[in-house]
Design a protein around this motif. Structure first.
Motif, short mmCIF file in Angstrom:
data_model
loop_
_atom_site.label_atom_id
_atom_site.label_comp_id
_atom_site.label_asym_id
_atom_site.label_seq_id
_atom_site.Cartn_x
_atom_site.Cartn_y
_atom_site.Cartn_z
N ALA A 60 0.85 -1.03 0.07
CA ALA A 60 0.00 0.01 0.15
C ALA A 60 0.89 1.35 0.17
O ALA A 60 0.56 2.20 -0.69
CB ALA A 60 -0.91 0.21 1.20
N VAL A 63 2.22 1.64 -3.56
CA VAL A 63 0.94 2.40 -4.34
C VAL A 63 0.71 3.89 -4.07
O VAL A 63 0.96 4.77 -5.11
CB VAL A 63 -0.15 1.54 -4.20
N ILE A 64 0.77 4.31 -2.81
CA ILE A 64 0.47 5.60 -2.36
C ILE A 64 1.71 6.43 -2.73
O ILE A 64 1.50 7.57 -3.55
CB ILE A 64 0.47 5.60 -1.02
N ASP A 67 1.47 6.64 -6.67
CA ASP A 67 0.16 7.43 -7.26
C ASP A 67 0.57 8.99 -6.86
O ASP A 67 -0.03 9.76 -7.81
CB ASP A 67 -0.88 6.93 -6.73
N CYS A 103 -3.78 -0.07 8.05
CA CYS A 103 -5.22 0.18 7.57
C CYS A 103 -6.06 0.42 8.59
O CYS A 103 -6.20 -0.40 9.33
CB CYS A 103 -5.59 -0.69 6.11
N VAL A 127 -6.60 2.90 -1.09
CA VAL A 127 -5.58 2.39 -1.96
C VAL A 127 -6.26 1.25 -2.45
O VAL A 127 -6.76 0.40 -1.87
CB VAL A 127 -4.47 2.05 -1.06
#
Length: 130
Positions: A60, A63-64, A67, A103, A127
């Motif tokens: 995650a 990805v964060i 992005d 999370c 995410v």
């Protein structure tokens, strides 16, 4: 199954979960179709609607960072997934003032982290499941 045999619905639910979000959505739909699947399998698949295992935080974070185009840390105290990548600057300001290490919610399509922007606004960082 109570006789020690493998519960086929539980096995199917586990395998669908491992295949990713599209397969989970198919399983969620099938859980509502006892005309297609046996009732015990439908009951096991209903678990896909309520309990989804989160994917690893490290994935995650990656990805964060990708992005949002982060060049430095995501937030103080969190490991950076990009620290070994070219262009990473450990001295760059963090992307967020705060971000939960784990999370706060997980679903079939992704998971959510609680964060705080540098101006104090609280945010939810969603995410998508890889």
């Amino acid at each position: 199954a109570t006789d020690g045999s493998v519960d086929r619905g539980v096995v199917l639910r586990s395998e669908l979960s491992a295949l990713g979000p599209v397969a989970v959505k198919v399983g969620q739909t099938l859980s509502q179709r006892p005309d297609i699947l046996p009732e015990d399998v439908c009951e096991a698949l209903k678990g896909l609607q309520t309990s989804n295992e989160p994917f690893p935080n490290e994935e995650a974070y990656r990805v964060i960072a990708e992005d949002f185009g982060a060049k430095g840390p995501l937030a103080p105290g969190l490991p950076s997934p990009l620290q070994r990548h070219e262009g990473f600057d450990p001295d760059a300001p963090p992307l967020f003032a705060k971000l939960t290490a784990d999370c706060i919610a997980s679903a079939s399509l992704g998971q959510v982290y609680r964060g705080t922007m540098h101006d104090g606004r609280e945010i939810a960082v969603k995410v998508q499941r890889p």
